[in-house]
Write an enzyme that holds these catalytic residues in place. Structure first.
Site, PDB file in Angstrom:
ATOM      1  N   SER A  68      33.032  44.629   9.692  1.00 23.70           N
ATOM      2  CA  SER A  68      33.527  45.862  10.317  1.00 23.70           C
ATOM      3  C   SER A  68      34.231  46.842   9.385  1.00 23.70           C
ATOM      4  O   SER A  68      34.568  47.953   9.807  1.00 23.70           O
ATOM      5  CB  SER A  68      34.471  45.512  11.479  1.00 23.70           C
ATOM      6  OG  SER A  68      33.726  45.020  12.576  1.00 23.70           O
ATOM      7  N   LYS A  71      33.013  50.433   9.126  1.00 23.42           N
ATOM      8  CA  LYS A  71      33.429  51.527  10.004  1.00 23.42           C
ATOM      9  C   LYS A  71      34.300  52.562   9.301  1.00 23.42           C
ATOM     10  O   LYS A  71      34.504  53.664   9.815  1.00 23.42           O
ATOM     11  CB  LYS A  71      34.144  50.944  11.220  1.00 23.42           C
ATOM     12  CG  LYS A  71      33.193  50.146  12.122  1.00 23.42           C
ATOM     13  CD  LYS A  71      33.925  49.275  13.112  1.00 23.42           C
ATOM     14  CE  LYS A  71      32.897  48.450  13.910  1.00 23.42           C
ATOM     15  NZ  LYS A  71      33.493  47.337  14.649  1.00 23.42           N
ATOM     16  N   SER A 126      38.304  48.135  16.550  1.00 23.18           N
ATOM     17  CA  SER A 126      37.008  47.825  15.933  1.00 23.18           C
ATOM     18  C   SER A 126      35.877  47.866  16.961  1.00 23.18           C
ATOM     19  O   SER A 126      34.956  47.040  16.936  1.00 23.18           O
ATOM     20  CB  SER A 126      37.052  46.446  15.255  1.00 23.18           C
ATOM     21  OG  SER A 126      36.038  46.345  14.283  1.00 23.18           O
ATOM     22  N   LYS A 246      41.648  48.287   7.501  1.00 22.66           N
ATOM     23  CA  LYS A 246      40.607  47.911   8.470  1.00 22.66           C
ATOM     24  C   LYS A 246      40.218  46.456   8.228  1.00 22.66           C
ATOM     25  O   LYS A 246      40.008  46.034   7.086  1.00 22.66           O
ATOM     26  CB  LYS A 246      39.369  48.812   8.304  1.00 22.66           C
ATOM     27  CG  LYS A 246      38.278  48.513   9.319  1.00 22.66           C
ATOM     28  CD  LYS A 246      38.686  48.954  10.703  1.00 22.66           C
ATOM     29  CE  LYS A 246      37.706  48.486  11.768  1.00 22.66           C
ATOM     30  NZ  LYS A 246      37.866  47.040  12.089  1.00 22.66           N
TER      31      LYS A 246
END
Length: 465
Positions: A68, A71, A126, A246
């Site tokens: 993820s 992103k 997320s 993140k």
């Protein structure tokens, strides 16, 4: 005589050596780069955001599944191509292609959120369906579709200098054609962090989505990054210098983590990939602490006195106006603590981008690029008051030039020196023939004396014989 001559030469040599030893010596310190930290993650890197300096790396060009943290690129492109109040409508693909995945916030077909709300959901929760809806929206806005956005991801990566990256989706779900290196992820993340909107979103501990056309209740979002927010009650990894980041995880990617931290004028991005739990957090903390303890930021314009003086003095009008160009006052370099600014080397690179930028100087130390500075235009112009009208006996359009008095003093000294040299040259020329006559007369006197002495000697010789 020879002994005296050699003695004088030796004495002179010793005197010169003594003077040289008394002079201050400029000694260049041995260049070194701190490298005393070990990590458990398969791949890792720490990069200074604003200079691009790599402070630590471990197999940073090795390709891995990003999960993820993908992103970050999705959010960056959305910010660069959209206004935050644009309305994003969730399609069937956005909703149902992510159904059953744990990383979603249960949006519905036809639901509408603003772009800003979607990006908070993407970075904090997320949310895969929100990332997909954002990608579709941007792709359609650019005249294409979802695949248009994926192509844009790869194009932007190349623009940032990525060479070990290929995106094939917008959210990081497992895909054999979707991979990135820690180094490339650091480049992407550093670029994103320079954007104020991204910083605000990525550093938020929480955010609440309002009611929508399909959902009659608010939805609280919490940052999953445990160095920012005690997600699920775990506060053991909170880090006071962490300003954003993140998380990422899939079974094939293992844990991936991007984190930002600021301290003492240094902004760091740390990327760890293919890490076991909780190594992604312990490695990140260890790397941040190590880099903050061993590196320092040095402002270029404050420390590079030579360049600052040159750029502040040599470009004005008659040395009496604002300089035309100057060093970027905010630029700095990253150096190991204990190293001196004078130890760095720099060279002019290609022309800096931007109308106000004239050139760029790149700095290196111990084989590392440690920063750069732009030479920028100040916007200074030749003012009319350098050519001023006077009312005392001059015509209306007549102008005079104001000259710095220092220049008059210099000019006066030069003129006096020139006059003295001309006088000495004239004096030497006028006395040339007198000097030559005196030398010739002295020579003739010596010849007559020798001749007279020789005749006297001959007379004595004749009498004797």
């Amino acid at each position: 005589m020879k002994i005296k001559k050699y003695t004088r030469v030796t004495a002179f040599f010793l005197a010169v050596c003594t003077v040289l030893l008394m002079l201050p010596l400029s000694v260049r310190a041995d260049e070194y780069w701190p490298d005393g930290v070990k990590t458990q993650s398969k791949s890792a890197i720490v990069m200074e955001v604003n200079t691009g300096t790599v402070l630590y790396e471990k197999k940073s060009h090795e390709k891995h599944y990003p999960a993820s943290i993908t992103k970050i690129m999705t959010v960056l492109l959305a910010i660069e191509n959209c206004d935050m109040d644009e309305v994003v409508t969730f399609s069937a693909d956005a909703v149902f292609k992510n159904e059953g995945d744990t990383s979603h916030i249960a949006r519905n077909l036809g639901e509408k959120l603003t772009m800003e709300q979607c990006l908070y959901a993407v970075m904090l929760e997320s949310a895969n369906e929100c990332a997909y809806a954002v990608a579709e929206h941007v792709g359609q806005k650019l005249g294409g579709d979802y695949r248009t956005f994926i192509d844009l991801m790869n194009k932007r990566a190349k623009e940032l200098g990525c060479t070990d990256t290929h995106f094939n989706n917008c959210n990081g779900l497992p895909d054999e054609d979707h991979w990135v290196s820690a180094y490339d992820m650091a480049l992407i993340s550093a670029e994103a962090y320079k954007n104020e909107t991204f910083r605000m979103i990525a550093g938020s501990p929480s955010y609440t989505l309002p009611k929508t056309n399909k959902c009659k209740a608010e939805y609280p979002c919490h940052n999953h990054h445990k160095m920012i927010y005690p997600f699920r009650g775990d506060s053991s990894h909170l880090y006071k210098y962490c300003t954003g980041g993140k998380t990422g995880y899939t079974t094939v990617a293992n844990n991936t983590l991007v984190s930002f931290a600021e301290k003492d004028g240094i902004t760091l991005v740390c990327v760890v990939m293919d890490a076991a739990t909780p190594d992604h957090y312990t490695d990140t903390r260890k790397l941040f602490d190590y880099c903050f303890e061993n590196f320092q930021a040095l402002n270029i314009s404050e420390n590079d006195a030579g360049l600052a003086k040159d750029n502040g003095k040599n470009y004005g009008v008659l040395n009496n106006s604002e300089p035309y160009v100057k060093l970027d006052e905010d630029a700095y370099i990253i150096m190991p603590k204990g190293a001196q600014f004078s130890d760095v080397s720099y060279k002019k690179t290609e022309s800096a981008k931007g109308k106000k930028k004239v050139a760029r100087l790149a700095y290196t130390y111990a084989g590392h690029e440690v920063g750069s500075v732009d030479i920028v235009k100040t916007g200074a112009k030749v003012k009319d008051n350098y050519y001023v009208n006077t009312d005392s006996g001059q015509k209306k359009n007549e102008r005079v030039i104001r000259i710095d008095p220092a220049w008059l003093i210099v000019a006066g000294v030069v003129i006096v020196a020139a006059v003295v040299l001309l006088f000495l040259a004239k004096r030497a020329y006028d006395n040339f023939y007198v000097i030559r006559h005196q030398r010739k007369t002295k020579k003739n006197d010596k010849m007559r004396f020798r001749e007279k002495k020789r005749k006297k000697y001959n007379r004595r010789k004749d009498r004797f014989f």
